[in-house]
Design a protein around this motif. Structure first.
Motif, PDB file in Angstrom:
ATOM      1  N   LEU A   4       0.832  -1.198   0.000  1.00 55.42           N
ATOM      2  CA  LEU A   4       0.000   0.000   0.000  1.00 55.42           C
ATOM      3  C   LEU A   4       0.871   1.253   0.000  1.00 55.42           C
ATOM      4  O   LEU A   4       1.943   1.268   0.596  1.00 55.42           O
ATOM      5  CB  LEU A   4      -0.891   0.030   1.243  1.00 55.42           C
ATOM      6  CG  LEU A   4      -1.977  -1.032   1.345  1.00 55.42           C
ATOM      7  CD1 LEU A   4      -2.681  -0.943   2.687  1.00 55.42           C
ATOM      8  CD2 LEU A   4      -2.978  -0.898   0.216  1.00 55.42           C
ATOM      9  N   THR A   5       0.375   2.311  -0.637  1.00 60.58           N
ATOM     10  CA  THR A   5       1.043   3.609  -0.572  1.00 60.58           C
ATOM     11  C   THR A   5       0.763   4.217   0.800  1.00 60.58           C
ATOM     12  O   THR A   5      -0.099   3.729   1.544  1.00 60.58           O
ATOM     13  CB  THR A   5       0.509   4.557  -1.661  1.00 60.58           C
ATOM     14  OG1 THR A   5      -0.863   4.854  -1.371  1.00 60.58           O
ATOM     15  CG2 THR A   5       0.654   3.970  -3.058  1.00 60.58           C
ATOM     16  N   ASN A   6       1.446   5.306   1.133  1.00 63.04           N
ATOM     17  CA  ASN A   6       1.209   5.978   2.417  1.00 63.04           C
ATOM     18  C   ASN A   6      -0.246   6.431   2.549  1.00 63.04           C
ATOM     19  O   ASN A   6      -0.858   6.283   3.608  1.00 63.04           O
ATOM     20  CB  ASN A   6       2.149   7.168   2.594  1.00 63.04           C
ATOM     21  CG  ASN A   6       3.584   6.738   2.808  1.00 63.04           C
ATOM     22  OD1 ASN A   6       3.857   5.601   3.180  1.00 63.04           O
ATOM     23  ND2 ASN A   6       4.512   7.642   2.566  1.00 63.04           N
ATOM     24  N   LYS A   7      -0.808   7.000   1.491  1.00 61.62           N
ATOM     25  CA  LYS A   7      -2.203   7.466   1.526  1.00 61.62           C
ATOM     26  C   LYS A   7      -3.151   6.277   1.686  1.00 61.62           C
ATOM     27  O   LYS A   7      -4.125   6.347   2.434  1.00 61.62           O
ATOM     28  CB  LYS A   7      -2.534   8.262   0.253  1.00 61.62           C
ATOM     29  CG  LYS A   7      -3.907   8.888   0.235  1.00 61.62           C
ATOM     30  CD  LYS A   7      -4.226   9.741   1.450  1.00 61.62           C
ATOM     31  CE  LYS A   7      -3.556  11.077   1.452  1.00 61.62           C
ATOM     32  NZ  LYS A   7      -3.843  11.889   2.652  1.00 61.62           N
ATOM     33  N   GLU A   8      -2.868   5.178   0.994  1.00 58.82           N
ATOM     34  CA  GLU A   8      -3.699   3.985   1.119  1.00 58.82           C
ATOM     35  C   GLU A   8      -3.638   3.436   2.549  1.00 58.82           C
ATOM     36  O   GLU A   8      -4.661   3.038   3.108  1.00 58.82           O
ATOM     37  CB  GLU A   8      -3.254   2.914   0.121  1.00 58.82           C
ATOM     38  CG  GLU A   8      -3.588   3.260  -1.319  1.00 58.82           C
ATOM     39  CD  GLU A   8      -2.927   2.340  -2.332  1.00 58.82           C
ATOM     40  OE1 GLU A   8      -3.424   2.279  -3.475  1.00 58.82           O
ATOM     41  OE2 GLU A   8      -1.906   1.693  -2.000  1.00 58.82           O
ATOM     42  N   VAL A  43      -8.866   6.225  -4.591  1.00 61.72           N
ATOM     43  CA  VAL A  43      -7.859   5.489  -3.821  1.00 61.72           C
ATOM     44  C   VAL A  43      -8.462   4.202  -3.261  1.00 61.72           C
ATOM     45  O   VAL A  43      -7.853   3.129  -3.335  1.00 61.72           O
ATOM     46  CB  VAL A  43      -7.264   6.363  -2.691  1.00 61.72           C
ATOM     47  CG1 VAL A  43      -6.387   5.537  -1.769  1.00 61.72           C
ATOM     48  CG2 VAL A  43      -6.471   7.533  -3.269  1.00 61.72           C
ATOM     49  N   ILE A  44      -9.673   4.290  -2.727  1.00 62.37           N
ATOM     50  CA  ILE A  44     -10.325   3.099  -2.161  1.00 62.37           C
ATOM     51  C   ILE A  44     -10.582   2.060  -3.252  1.00 62.37           C
ATOM     52  O   ILE A  44     -10.377   0.863  -3.032  1.00 62.37           O
ATOM     53  CB  ILE A  44     -11.622   3.476  -1.417  1.00 62.37           C
ATOM     54  CG1 ILE A  44     -11.281   4.245  -0.136  1.00 62.37           C
ATOM     55  CG2 ILE A  44     -12.441   2.224  -1.092  1.00 62.37           C
ATOM     56  CD1 ILE A  44     -12.488   4.774   0.625  1.00 62.37           C
ATOM     57  N   ASP A  49      -8.941  -3.131  -5.839  1.00 60.38           N
ATOM     58  CA  ASP A  49      -8.273  -3.876  -6.911  1.00 60.38           C
ATOM     59  C   ASP A  49      -7.065  -4.654  -6.384  1.00 60.38           C
ATOM     60  O   ASP A  49      -6.753  -5.740  -6.877  1.00 60.38           O
ATOM     61  CB  ASP A  49      -7.808  -2.934  -8.028  1.00 60.38           C
ATOM     62  CG  ASP A  49      -8.969  -2.336  -8.820  1.00 60.38           C
ATOM     63  OD1 ASP A  49     -10.097  -2.891  -8.751  1.00 60.38           O
ATOM     64  OD2 ASP A  49      -8.752  -1.308  -9.497  1.00 60.38           O
ATOM     65  N   LYS A  50      -6.392  -4.102  -5.380  1.00 61.38           N
ATOM     66  CA  LYS A  50      -5.230  -4.757  -4.785  1.00 61.38           C
ATOM     67  C   LYS A  50      -5.627  -5.869  -3.807  1.00 61.38           C
ATOM     68  O   LYS A  50      -4.779  -6.615  -3.338  1.00 61.38           O
ATOM     69  CB  LYS A  50      -4.363  -3.736  -4.036  1.00 61.38           C
ATOM     70  CG  LYS A  50      -3.645  -2.752  -4.929  1.00 61.38           C
ATOM     71  CD  LYS A  50      -2.820  -1.782  -4.082  1.00 61.38           C
ATOM     72  CE  LYS A  50      -2.041  -0.800  -4.924  1.00 61.38           C
ATOM     73  NZ  LYS A  50      -1.210   0.104  -4.093  1.00 61.38           N
ATOM     74  N   GLU A  72      -2.926  -9.067  10.126  1.00 55.45           N
ATOM     75  CA  GLU A  72      -2.430  -9.746   8.933  1.00 55.45           C
ATOM     76  C   GLU A  72      -1.548  -8.804   8.115  1.00 55.45           C
ATOM     77  O   GLU A  72      -0.485  -9.183   7.627  1.00 55.45           O
ATOM     78  CB  GLU A  72      -3.618 -10.237   8.107  1.00 55.45           C
ATOM     79  CG  GLU A  72      -3.275 -11.233   7.036  1.00 55.45           C
ATOM     80  CD  GLU A  72      -4.522 -11.723   6.297  1.00 55.45           C
ATOM     81  OE1 GLU A  72      -4.345 -12.372   5.254  1.00 55.45           O
ATOM     82  OE2 GLU A  72      -5.660 -11.461   6.750  1.00 55.45           O
ATOM     83  N   TYR A  73      -1.993  -7.547   7.966  1.00 58.46           N
ATOM     84  CA  TYR A  73      -1.203  -6.567   7.226  1.00 58.46           C
ATOM     85  C   TYR A  73       0.122  -6.308   7.929  1.00 58.46           C
ATOM     86  O   TYR A  73       1.177  -6.257   7.294  1.00 58.46           O
ATOM     87  CB  TYR A  73      -1.983  -5.255   7.057  1.00 58.46           C
ATOM     88  CG  TYR A  73      -1.203  -4.238   6.252  1.00 58.46           C
ATOM     89  CD1 TYR A  73      -1.080  -4.381   4.873  1.00 58.46           C
ATOM     90  CD2 TYR A  73      -0.572  -3.167   6.870  1.00 58.46           C
ATOM     91  CE1 TYR A  73      -0.341  -3.461   4.124  1.00 58.46           C
ATOM     92  CE2 TYR A  73       0.162  -2.243   6.127  1.00 58.46           C
ATOM     93  CZ  TYR A  73       0.267  -2.400   4.766  1.00 58.46           C
ATOM     94  OH  TYR A  73       1.004  -1.511   4.027  1.00 58.46           O
TER      95      TYR A  73
END
Length: 121
Positions: A4-8, A43-44, A49-50, A72-73
């Motif tokens: 994930l990106t920082n914003k995500e 973004v969501i 999609d990810k 989990e993340y």
């Protein structure tokens, strides 16, 4: 899973806290300056999609929820960081924090006790 990106990540933390939320509710929880509704929505959808987010449809609107738990993340993220930055060595991770003075001797003793108690089970 793709990182994930920082914003995500920021949005993911909001979703973990709220459990389920519409985009407007996510926007309300984000710090100032608030991103535009359409930006957060985009973004969501990318996060969906990810594989990090799923949704429930209510007509034309969607309520989003995490598809992956925070634990989990954290496990995936930390394993990846350990592999990429610490030669896949948890000893190197702990040494790094000790050198940076981010962990105290007392905390290290607590960790040792935890490890020893798990080994004795």
């Amino acid at each position: 899973m793709e990182k994930l990106t920082n914003k995500e990540e920021e949005i993911m933390h909001v979703l973990w806290t709220l459990t389920k939320a519409f985009v407007k509710e996510v926007v309300a929880e984000l710090p100032m300056p608030k991103p535009h509704y359409n930006t957060v929505s985009t973004v969501i959808r990318k996060m969906e999609d990810k594989g990090y987010v799923k949704h429930e449809a209510f007509g034309n609107t969607h309520r989003y929820y995490p598809a992956i738990s925070k634990e989990e993340y954290r496990k995936n993220y930390f394993s990846s960081a350990t592999q990429n930055y610490f030669e896949n060595s948890y000893k190197n991770v702990v040494s790094f924090f000790a050198k940076e003075e981010k962990i105290s001797a007392d905390e290290l003793r607590e960790i040792i006790k935890l490890i020893e108690s798990k080994n004795n089970q």
